[in-house]
Design a protein around this motif. Structure first.
Motif, PDB file in Angstrom:
ATOM      1  N   HIS A 189     -40.635  26.010  -0.088  1.00 37.10           N
ATOM      2  CA  HIS A 189     -40.183  25.534   1.278  1.00 37.10           C
ATOM      3  C   HIS A 189     -41.359  25.188   2.106  1.00 37.10           C
ATOM      4  O   HIS A 189     -41.390  24.456   2.958  1.00 37.10           O
ATOM      5  N   ALA A 190     -42.663  25.801   1.965  1.00 37.63           N
ATOM      6  CA  ALA A 190     -43.604  25.590   2.768  1.00 37.63           C
ATOM      7  C   ALA A 190     -44.425  24.107   2.523  1.00 37.63           C
ATOM      8  O   ALA A 190     -44.818  23.706   3.325  1.00 37.63           O
ATOM      9  N   ARG A 191     -43.940  23.529   1.519  1.00 36.45           N
ATOM     10  CA  ARG A 191     -44.673  21.999   0.986  1.00 36.45           C
ATOM     11  C   ARG A 191     -43.430  21.063   1.682  1.00 36.45           C
ATOM     12  O   ARG A 191     -43.891  19.902   1.569  1.00 36.45           O
ATOM     13  N   VAL A 192     -42.176  21.591   2.413  1.00 44.40           N
ATOM     14  CA  VAL A 192     -41.403  20.494   2.833  1.00 44.40           C
ATOM     15  C   VAL A 192     -42.205  19.880   4.277  1.00 44.40           C
ATOM     16  O   VAL A 192     -42.679  20.832   5.031  1.00 44.40           O
ATOM     17  N   PRO A 193     -42.031  18.632   4.290  1.00 43.53           N
ATOM     18  CA  PRO A 193     -42.666  18.060   5.630  1.00 43.53           C
ATOM     19  C   PRO A 193     -41.913  18.448   6.830  1.00 43.53           C
ATOM     20  O   PRO A 193     -40.777  18.774   6.687  1.00 43.53           O
ATOM     21  N   GLU A 194     -42.717  18.706   7.946  1.00 43.87           N
ATOM     22  CA  GLU A 194     -42.138  19.208   9.220  1.00 43.87           C
ATOM     23  C   GLU A 194     -40.669  18.588   9.650  1.00 43.87           C
ATOM     24  O   GLU A 194     -39.774  19.101  10.233  1.00 43.87           O
ATOM     25  N   ASP A 195     -40.696  17.226   9.623  1.00 45.31           N
ATOM     26  CA  ASP A 195     -39.568  16.574  10.093  1.00 45.31           C
ATOM     27  C   ASP A 195     -38.414  16.785   9.256  1.00 45.31           C
ATOM     28  O   ASP A 195     -37.169  16.147   9.637  1.00 45.31           O
ATOM     29  N   GLN A 196     -38.517  17.342   7.961  1.00 37.00           N
ATOM     30  CA  GLN A 196     -37.277  17.731   7.029  1.00 37.00           C
ATOM     31  C   GLN A 196     -36.985  18.814   6.904  1.00 37.00           C
ATOM     32  O   GLN A 196     -35.944  19.225   6.517  1.00 37.00           O
ATOM     33  N   ARG A 197     -37.570  19.679   7.830  1.00 36.56           N
ATOM     34  CA  ARG A 197     -37.358  21.166   7.855  1.00 36.56           C
ATOM     35  C   ARG A 197     -36.158  21.403   8.295  1.00 36.56           C
ATOM     36  O   ARG A 197     -35.090  22.396   7.796  1.00 36.56           O
ATOM     37  N   PRO A 198     -35.381  21.041   9.722  1.00 37.06           N
ATOM     38  CA  PRO A 198     -34.254  21.325   9.998  1.00 37.06           C
ATOM     39  C   PRO A 198     -33.120  21.167   9.415  1.00 37.06           C
ATOM     40  O   PRO A 198     -32.190  22.065   9.140  1.00 37.06           O
ATOM     41  N   ALA A 199     -33.030  19.897   8.570  1.00 34.36           N
ATOM     42  CA  ALA A 199     -31.933  19.655   7.610  1.00 34.36           C
ATOM     43  C   ALA A 199     -31.937  20.649   6.478  1.00 34.36           C
ATOM     44  O   ALA A 199     -30.926  21.107   6.154  1.00 34.36           O
ATOM     45  N   ARG A 200     -32.957  20.774   6.014  1.00 42.87           N
ATOM     46  CA  ARG A 200     -33.207  21.767   4.778  1.00 42.87           C
ATOM     47  C   ARG A 200     -32.941  23.096   5.063  1.00 42.87           C
ATOM     48  O   ARG A 200     -31.934  23.797   4.582  1.00 42.87           O
ATOM     49  N   GLU A 201     -33.468  23.533   6.230  1.00 44.26           N
ATOM     50  CA  GLU A 201     -33.044  25.057   6.956  1.00 44.26           C
ATOM     51  C   GLU A 201     -31.539  25.235   7.029  1.00 44.26           C
ATOM     52  O   GLU A 201     -31.011  26.198   6.779  1.00 44.26           O
TER      53      GLU A 201
END
Length: 257
Positions: A189-201
């Protein structure tokens, strides 16, 4: 209080994450539990830890021999050891990364199954349980297709081994635990780009579960007894629908911030 007859269990990949939670849950319920990991680790909460590389058949056989010498038998062998390297298309993965997942998730589990099946056949009883995962239903999983390929193959192997076990002294089954909040999950999860974090979370908060929740489910399923060939799924479509309707919205990640 657990009224089930105490059993002897081996849990691979018990050094951390879901494997550790399963081993701890079984031990707390009064079962005799041996865990294994790639490296030597200290015993914990009534769980005896033994170093074992599941991709090395000699080491797996030594694990079987050591546990049965100490405990007399093995009733439940849980193949939990696994590796998930995610977040990239399969073509974008390094060859050694895909190879490591195949080696641990598929070859390691197959090796452990070979040893456990032979031992249980000789002792006249026992159950082997494989930990399935994303890809177990045969559907592609974006960003996880390398890992999912190994789990799809493992699901096929589990069903094939269960067919071979019909009429035998042992049983084969599988657990599909869904998304579990483990060290491996947070590493990826720490490798996910910041701009993709909200949708993934948002997705994680909907479908994720604590290791302790899944460990309890697995322990209760084992104690209840299952038919040969059973593949038990935690995260059903009905459960996801129920979670979507929860108010306030489910937020599992808040427990880890």
């Amino acid at each position: 209080m657990n009224t089930t007859q105490p059993r002897v269990a081996v849990v691979t990949g018990a050094g951390q994450g879901l494997g550790r939670a399963i081993a701890r849950e079984l031990a707390a319920a009064g079962h005799t539990v041996f865990g294994c990991g790639m490296k030597a680790a200290e015993d914990f909460d009534g769980v005896r830890m033994i170093a074992c590389d599941v991709t090395d058949e000699a080491q797996v056989q030594a694990l079987w021999d050591r546990v049965t010498a100490e405990a007399g038998r093995i009733d439940w062998w849980i193949n939990n050891a696994g590796l998930a390297l995610t977040g990239r298309p399969l073509a974008g993965m390094a060859a050694d990364e895909f190879g490591r997942m195949v080696s641990v998730n598929l070859v390691g589990t197959m090796t452990a199954c070979r040893v456990a099946i032979a031992g249980m056949g000789a002792q006249g009883s026992g159950e082997v349980w494989n930990m399935l995962g994303a890809g177990a239903d045969g559907q592609p999983v974006p960003g996880m297709n390398g890992y999912a390929t190994t789990k799809a193959a493992l699901t096929f192997m589990t069903r094939a081994l269960a067919q071979e076990a019909e009429g035998a002294a042992y049983r084969i089954g599988g657990f599909s635990p869904g998304l579990v909040m483990t060290e491996g999950f947070f590493r990826e999860h720490a490798r996910v780009p910041e701009d993709q974090r909200p949708a993934r979370e948002a997705v994680v908060n909907l479908i994720g579960d604590h290791p302790e929740t899944i460990a309890l489910w697995i322990r209760e399923a084992l104690e209840a007894g299952q038919d040969n060939g059973a593949i038990l799924t935690w995260l059903t479509a009905e459960k996801i629908a129920e979670r979507r309707a929860e108010q306030p919205p489910r937020d599992i990640l808040s427990a880890y911030r």
